[in-house]
Design an enzyme around this catalytic site. Structure first.
Site, PDB file in Angstrom:
ATOM      1  CG  ASP A   1     -12.374 -41.311  57.959  1.00 15.62           C
ATOM      2  OD1 ASP A   1     -12.698 -41.552  56.777  1.00 15.62           O
ATOM      3  OD2 ASP A   1     -12.267 -40.141  58.388  1.00 15.62           O
TER       4      ASP A   1
HETATM    5  C1  NOJ Z   1     -12.324 -39.418  54.877  1.00 15.60           C
HETATM    6  C2  NOJ Z   1     -12.994 -38.369  55.694  1.00 15.60           C
HETATM    7  O1  NOJ Z   1     -12.254 -38.134  56.870  1.00 15.60           O
HETATM    8  C3  NOJ Z   1     -14.428 -38.685  56.078  1.00 15.60           C
HETATM    9  O2  NOJ Z   1     -15.000 -37.536  56.649  1.00 15.60           O
HETATM   10  C4  NOJ Z   1     -15.204 -39.141  54.886  1.00 15.60           C
HETATM   11  O3  NOJ Z   1     -16.525 -39.406  55.256  1.00 15.60           O
HETATM   12  C5  NOJ Z   1     -14.540 -40.380  54.312  1.00 15.60           C
HETATM   13  N1  NOJ Z   1     -13.183 -40.052  53.900  1.00 15.60           N
HETATM   14  C6  NOJ Z   1     -15.310 -40.945  53.131  1.00 15.60           C
HETATM   15  O4  NOJ Z   1     -15.188 -40.124  52.042  1.00 15.60           O
END
Ligand code: NOJ
Length: 766
Positions: free
Chosen positions: A293
């Site tokens: 993430d």
């Molecule tokens: C953080 C989020 O937790 C995740 O769900 C998302 O896909 C990513 N950022 C990318 O935006």
């Protein structure tokens, strides 16, 4: 411009020849796989270490006032082969430009991945995932994902950060909006449906996108519902309740997995070897690649398991995190780690291979521009058929929570007062995580109602209240990017105006709830009532004595105890997407008979959380009037609205359950039958649910577990025999040694229209 990487055609030709020589599909698959591996391995053999590490670097694009933009340094990184993929970039021209930088400027011309958070639709926005789950309509959900893939791919994307399959039992967590709710069985079916919809059968098809299952794992169990918090969980609970949907998505062929932000029992998911390698690769045989993430690798330093970025990179890489999302950790440290012998070249090649294989499967080596198609984007995006389906999906997602004396459906006559901060609101209708969605195209509730009644009824409108008058919360929401503008009128003036409007009407449609910014990422709430100022409005309107239909827009289960006790009709509409207002009007006026059922329990009070239907019995199950049993002094144990609950404008009567035998052997099939009669005066859809309970087992079992359901349409007066088949597989449990198997003994089987109101029978597994 066609791709110039000439070697590809040779390899592809080789693959195709092999396929033609094989009549058998498994053989053909094997030989096309071997052509793919041969191609990718050959490519890796030509790559420098910097080029390899570049493939593991995922960079974000930005959005400037003038449109999409890319930091200067990242442009240089792309051109130098220091980037394997971009996210947050979409639109044919922009993606074409970025792709050409990679393909034309780099030595090996390796194309980029283009990822984006397409969570519930790309441009045509569907209901938030929690809402779609309430339809229990897995084919419709797969179709919504298919449409999202068609639009996203036409816009240049080849990768979506979806489905989010985190089981969630704590509505304080804002991200419950993004998942399917609390049940592992339904959650698994929905996870599969999303993957099927996005990826179809052939990832090389330019109308597909690669799925990314997230957040691996257990993110839905963050302590106290507080975003990014820790998770501490037994292996038993993981395997029984939280892991099944991830596993289902992987079995469905999801091409990638995103590691979660949270730690699991002391080891952050992003650095968790047991999770990313032992479980995911070895036990589940996952063949795609793992992306972290956002910035999760450097955050290992904050978690307190790495002293610096070098250590963080090493831990994450060795655990099995292959692509670094915007952490810039691998790009700055991996080379040194490999040169120092702390990470082997073989391990690096393995990670690079997984990423390149994904690109190969997506057909990008054959044509890196295969998904960039201006004509298709023009033609496909938000086309009338897609909007029509969005409306259908939206009305299937609505849950009728209460309908005293059949106040609903409303007649399209008389005077209707539409009141509340979410009534004349387009922005919030598309909900959180609607990245590319254009809220200006969303249909507000007021507009939907006006369109539905035409000039047959008089529609009055009053704002009544701001979304919230909690200035601290408002400041925070706006600082984080929300765009909420409170009215210049005082709260008292707003209420007075609303009361005066209500007095002129026959009925009030009161549109309350949350702003879209109050759920989603970094949007945990400790108090999950409707905001206080809106409740003041509701109480003032209640005092007028006018019949009130409460229409809720929100991203999580709320505490609605007062509302349930006082307001005659309550409609949970979540955030329904582009077609919200049309869908809500369809239900309000009975053009669609509501059929949604909750997939997350609505607590009676915040103090009950976590509250979920598949809980254990305890040694002292609650007994009214008996002090020393498991309960609260001040509130009931049961949620206000249980899992599986939702009303219809008609009524369904269940017969008692018939089993075709009382005893089954392990290889047998048990048939469970129940007659469901639509004894109301409208046609309607009922979601017939089957639960089981293993009475005595090696390890304590939940009081109920969903094992099957059917979504049936019954004409008024019609009776249908619904038949379910159960086998020993449905009765399997993890014993005390974590072995999965069915144990002989007595099982209760329950069938009903929700997890609380059920018919029961029992049988024995020999
Ligand atoms: C953080 C989020 O937790 C995740 O769900 C998302 O896909 C990513 N950022 C990318 O935006």
């Amino acid at each position: 411009m066609r791709y110039r990487y000439s070697i590809i055609s040779t390899w592809l030709l080789l693959g195709i020849c092999c396929m033609l020589l094989n009549t058998n599909t498994a053989d053909a698959q094997r030989s096309s796989d071997s052509a793919m591996y041969a191609f990718v391995n050959h490519l890796i053999s030509q790559m420098t270490i910097d080029e390899k590490i570049g493939q593991l670097n995922l960079l974000t694009s930005d959005m400037a006032v003038t449109g999409p933009s890319m930091r200067k340094q990242y442009i240089e990184d792309i051109k130098a082969g220091r980037c394997g993929g971009i996210f947050n970039a979409y639109g044919p021209a922009y993606v074409r430009h970025l792709q050409s930088l990679a393909v034309d400027s780099t030595r090996l011309h390796i194309p980029l991945l283009f990822g984006f958070d397409v969570i519930h639709g790309h441009k045509t926005i569907f209901p938030i995932p929690l809402a779609m789950a309430c339809s229990w309509d897995t084919s419709a959900i797969a179709h919504a994902a298919r449409i999202a893939a068609t639009e996203a791919s036409a816009d240049g994307l080849n990768w979506v950060f979806s489905p989010m399959v985190d089981i969630a039992r704590d509505p304080r967590w804002g991200r419950v909006a993004e998942g399917a709710g609390e049940d592992p069985y339904l959650g698994s079916l929905i996870a599969r449906a999303f993957v099927r919809g996005y990826q179809s059968n052939n990832l090389a098809d330019s109308q597909t996108v690669m799925a990314c299952v997230k957040h691996f794992a257990l993110y839905g169990a963050v302590e106290a519902g507080r975003e990014y918090n820790i998770v501490d969980m037994s292996r038993r609970r993981m395997f029984e309740d939280y892991l099944p949907p991830y596993h289902a998505a992987i079995e469905a062929g999801a091409g990638s997995v995103m590691s979660a932000f949270n730690e699991i029992n002391g080891i952050p998911a992003t650095a968790n070897h047991w999770l990313l390698t032992n479980l995911l690769r070895h036990k589940w045989h996952f063949k795609g690649f793992v992306v972290t993430d956002y910035n999760a690798i450097p955050e290992l330093i904050n978690h307190g398991i790495a002293a610096d970025t070098f250590q963080a990179s090493k831990l994450a890489f060795q655990a099995g995190a292959e692509m670094d999302m915007q952490g810039l950790a691998y790009i700055h440290t991996l080379k040194q780690l490999v040169e120092q012998g702390q990470i082997s070249m073989d391990a690096l090649d393995r990670a690079v291979r997984d990423v390149l294989i994904a690109k190969y499967r997506l057909g990008l080596f054959e044509d890196p521009y295969n998904r960039i198609n201006e004509d298709r984007a023009q033609r496909e995006i938000m086309s009338p058929d897609k909007l029509r389906f969005a409306r259908e999906m939206a009305r299937e997602s609505i849950v009728l929570l209460k309908n005293e004396n059949y106040l609903l459906p409303l007649k399209k006559t008389g005077t209707i007062a539409v009141i509340g901060p979410l009534a004349n609101d387009q922005r919030d209708m598309i909900g959180c995580w609607s990245g590319a969605g254009d809220w200006h195209k969303a249909v507000s509730i007021l507009e939907g109602i006006r369109e539905a009644v035409g000039n047959r009824a008089k529609i009055l409108y009053a704002l009544g209240a701001n979304i919230t008058d909690d200035t601290a919360m408002l400041r925070r929401l706006n600082a984080y990017g929300a765009d909420i503008h409170p009215s210049s009128q005082t709260p008292q003036q707003l209420i007075q105006e609303a009361v005066a409007t209500a007095r002129k009407a026959d009925v009030v449609v009161l549109c309350l709830g949350e702003s879209e910014a109050m759920s989603g990422e970094a949007a945990s709430r400790a108090d999950i009532h409707i905001p206080e100022n809106q409740r003041e409005l509701m109480k003032a309107l209640y005092a007028t004595g006018k019949p009130i239909v409460l229409v809720l827009s929100n991203g999580r289960p709320l505490v609605l105890t007062w509302e349930n006790a006082h307001i005659p009709a309550i409609l949970e509409t979540w955030f329904l997407g582009t077609e919200a207002g049309h869908a809500i009007a369809d239900v309000l006026f009975g053009d669609y008979n509501p059929s949604g059922k909750l997939t997350m329990s609505f607590p009676y009070a915040v103090g009950q959380i976590p509250v979920y239907y598949n809980h254990k019995n305890t040694g002292r199950p609650a007994m009214p009037g008996v002090k020393w049993t498991s309960k609260y002094l001040d509130i009931p144990n049961d949620p206000l609205y249980p899992f599986g609950y939702g009303l219809s404008y008609t009524h369904f009567r269940y017969s008692s359950i018939r089993l075709d035998r009382q005893e089954i052997m392990p290889g047998d099939v048990l048939h469970v039958r129940v007659d469901v009669t639509n004894d109301g005066d409208r046609d309607g859809i009922e979601i017939v649910q089957l639960y089981i309970h293993d009475r005595v087992a090696d390890v304590t079992q939940p009081v109920k577990q969903l094992k099957a359901f059917q979504r049936i349409y019954l004409k008024k007066g019609e009776t249908r025999t619904v038949e379910f088949s159960l086998t020993a597989k449905d009765l399997q449990i993890y014993d005390r040694h974590m072995h999965l198997g069915a144990e002989p003994g007595v099982f209760d089987v329950y069938v009903g229209g929700n997890s609380r109101d059920v018919q029961s029978a029992s049988f024995t597994l020999q």
